[in-house]
Scaffold this motif. Structure first.
Motif, PDB file in Angstrom:
ATOM      1  N   ARG A 178       0.838  -1.213   0.000  1.00  0.00           N
ATOM      2  CA  ARG A 178       0.000   0.000   0.000  1.00  0.00           C
ATOM      3  C   ARG A 178       0.867   1.254   0.000  1.00  0.00           C
ATOM      4  O   ARG A 178       0.778   2.092  -0.877  1.00  0.00           O
ATOM      5  N   PHE A 179       1.719   1.426   1.001  1.00  0.00           N
ATOM      6  CA  PHE A 179       2.717   2.494   1.042  1.00  0.00           C
ATOM      7  C   PHE A 179       3.663   2.207   2.193  1.00  0.00           C
ATOM      8  O   PHE A 179       3.297   1.539   3.160  1.00  0.00           O
ATOM      9  N   SER A 180       4.880   2.694   2.079  1.00  0.00           N
ATOM     10  CA  SER A 180       5.881   2.423   3.109  1.00  0.00           C
ATOM     11  C   SER A 180       6.165   3.634   3.981  1.00  0.00           C
ATOM     12  O   SER A 180       6.482   3.486   5.158  1.00  0.00           O
ATOM     13  N   HIS A 181       6.057   4.855   3.416  1.00  0.00           N
ATOM     14  CA  HIS A 181       6.453   6.021   4.201  1.00  0.00           C
ATOM     15  C   HIS A 181       5.812   7.282   3.641  1.00  0.00           C
ATOM     16  O   HIS A 181       5.768   7.483   2.428  1.00  0.00           O
ATOM     17  N   THR A 182       5.334   8.123   4.562  1.00  0.00           N
ATOM     18  CA  THR A 182       4.885   9.467   4.175  1.00  0.00           C
ATOM     19  C   THR A 182       5.451  10.523   5.107  1.00  0.00           C
ATOM     20  O   THR A 182       5.408  11.707   4.800  1.00  0.00           O
ATOM     21  N   CYS A 183       5.991  10.101   6.259  1.00  0.00           N
ATOM     22  CA  CYS A 183       6.315  10.922   7.429  1.00  0.00           C
ATOM     23  C   CYS A 183       4.999  11.326   8.079  1.00  0.00           C
ATOM     24  O   CYS A 183       4.226  12.116   7.518  1.00  0.00           O
ATOM     25  N   PHE A 184       4.745  10.755   9.239  1.00  0.00           N
ATOM     26  CA  PHE A 184       3.459  10.946   9.908  1.00  0.00           C
ATOM     27  C   PHE A 184       3.135  12.417  10.132  1.00  0.00           C
ATOM     28  O   PHE A 184       1.976  12.819  10.077  1.00  0.00           O
ATOM     29  N   GLN A 185       4.171  13.244  10.355  1.00  0.00           N
ATOM     30  CA  GLN A 185       3.936  14.662  10.606  1.00  0.00           C
ATOM     31  C   GLN A 185       3.549  15.433   9.344  1.00  0.00           C
ATOM     32  O   GLN A 185       3.152  16.596   9.424  1.00  0.00           O
ATOM     33  N   VAL A 186       3.677  14.793   8.192  1.00  0.00           N
ATOM     34  CA  VAL A 186       3.276  15.421   6.927  1.00  0.00           C
ATOM     35  C   VAL A 186       1.932  14.884   6.466  1.00  0.00           C
ATOM     36  O   VAL A 186       0.972  15.632   6.260  1.00  0.00           O
ATOM     37  N   LEU A 187       1.863  13.573   6.312  1.00  0.00           N
ATOM     38  CA  LEU A 187       0.621  12.906   5.933  1.00  0.00           C
ATOM     39  C   LEU A 187       0.417  11.735   6.898  1.00  0.00           C
ATOM     40  O   LEU A 187       1.218  10.798   6.920  1.00  0.00           O
TER      41      LEU A 187
END
Length: 432
Positions: free
Chosen positions: A79-88
């Protein structure tokens, strides 16, 4: 250089490559390179099998490559590995915090957030304590281990090998005595050492927090008695000091309860977790009183990889596995089996002066001729080396390097546990 699949790997060749490419400061307990692992068993690149009583230093309470965790991670990666939680943001982070809050002791509102490593968790616990109390001092304990960053090295109560050549360390960190009946340190002695700090080093009104491990990890698996925790809680309440439980190694069921501090009868203000909550994936957590956790300003907490989506998903699967497989009960049963087996070995060898543990966090301490004044560091080293030759991975620890600790996955079968104990028995028969 890319690996040629036609070239057969061996430990000696890989060790030579390692020594050429890595600095000597990165240690390695055994000259073994892993090819694959399952539950409590590991196979090296030469096809040799090992029983794993180290568990990645308390990271693998749910075992190597647990099928449920593997499946959850594979689904998340797709599905996805990384967005940076503080961004998305993403829901698994929030759900994990909700579940960790619910599991933590204390009849008060809690909040938590996620980081990547145990050292980061401890660093952030200190940040929060200072932000909330508006104080700077931190009291830790001799024999403690809290990490390898500058602040956590300062907190760590052991010089070699962790502090040598790395100072100066952050100021306003002080060390008290950790209670240790085996080595003549009573609860009264420990409390008195804190009072001495208040008299000679820092006034109580300038101390932000006292941090302790419910069971010292690197220090030798010494258990903090509930009475000690209760007296610490009273001392902290008297002086407006926060109590931090470092559960990086003890947490996630290792001691037979989800958190070791559940046995205290009092609740800490902040709890740090890491290691086994991720089932082999890097994640840590800081859990605490809601009003304390809200002290830092917006944007003051976080990190690029903190609470990575893959690690959050793995941690949620770990929580499910604990419930479905009743791993807390298994931890208690496993600890009883280990302690019973080790005591039988100790009965035959005076060198084993003590067998101890809480749940499946078990250790045995070695002395020359059974003399508690003579820690047997060399014999400890020999036993660990001989066990590896016989197919069992063990770890040593302790202030005097004379303790062998057992952190076998809680999912290990009784047959594998007994096989490991038989190897320990054979090692002592040969060397002690």
């Amino acid at each position: 250089m890319h690996r040629d699949p036609n070239v057969k790997l061996d430990n000696a060749t890989l060790m030579a490559r390692r020594q050429a490419a890595l600095p000597r400061g990165v240690g390695q307990a055994q000259p073994v390179f892993v090819d694959r692992a399952s539950n409590a068993e590991v196979w090296d690149v030469e096809g040799r099998r090992f029983i794993d009583f180290a568990g990645g230093i308390a990271v693998l309470n749910t075992g190597h490559s647990h099928p449920k965790i593997v499946a959850a991670v594979q689904e998340q990666v797709a599905r996805f590995s990384h967005t940076c939680f503080q961004v998305l943001a993403y829901e698994p982070y929030v759900e994990l915090c909700e579940r960790l809050n619910a599991l933590a002791p204390g009849q008060f509102a809690k909040k938590s957030f996620l980081m990547t490593t145990g050292a980061e968790a401890v660093e952030n616990a200190v940040k929060i304590a200072r932000a909330y109390t508006k104080r700077s001092g931190i009291i830790a304990f001799g024999g403690s281990f809290h990490g390898r960053t500058m602040m956590t090295m300062a907190l760590t109560g052991k010089v070699a090998p962790y502090k040598i050549g790395f100072g100066p360390f952050p100021a306003e960190v002080y060390h008290a005595k950790y209670p240790n009946a085996l080595h003549g340190v009573s609860i009264d002695d420990s409390i008195a050492s804190i009072e001495a700090l208040f008299k000679y080093d820092i006034e109580a009104e300038r101390v932000a927090a006292i941090i302790l491990e419910p069971v010292q990890g690197e220090g030798g698996f010494y258990v903090a008695p509930p009475e000690f925790a209760q007296r610490l809680r009273a001392l902290c309440d008297k002086h407006g000091i926060l109590l931090i439980a470092d559960e990086v190694q003890t947490g996630a069921g290792r001691t037979g309860t989800w958190l070791a501090c559940e046995r205290w009868g009092v609740a800490p203000d902040i709890i740090t977790m890491a290691k086994s909550i991720g089932g082999g994936y890097p994640i840590s957590a800081i859990i605490g009183r809601a009003e304390v956790m809200d002290a830092p300003a917006a944007g003051g907490l976080g990190g690029t990889y903190s609470g990575n989506a893959i690690s959050c998903t793995a941690a949620l699967a770990v929580l499910d596995v604990f419930e479905e497989e009743k791993l807390l009960a298994r931890s208690l049963a496993l600890g009883e089996r280990l302690i019973t087996g080790l005591k039988k070995i100790a009965a035959k060898h005076r060198a084993i002066g003590d067998v101890r543990g809480q749940g499946a966090m078990v250790a045995f301490e070695l002395f020359e001729g059974g003399d508690f004044a003579k820690p047997a560091a060399e014999l400890t080293k020999q036993i660990v080396a001989e066990a590896a030759k016989r197919g069992l991975i063990l770890l040593s620890c302790g202030t005097f390097a004379n303790v062998i600790r057992v952190l076998v996955p809680l999912t290990a079968s009784d047959a594998v546990i007994d096989e490991g104990l038989a190897i320990i028995d054979a090692c002592f028969a040969q060397l002690a």
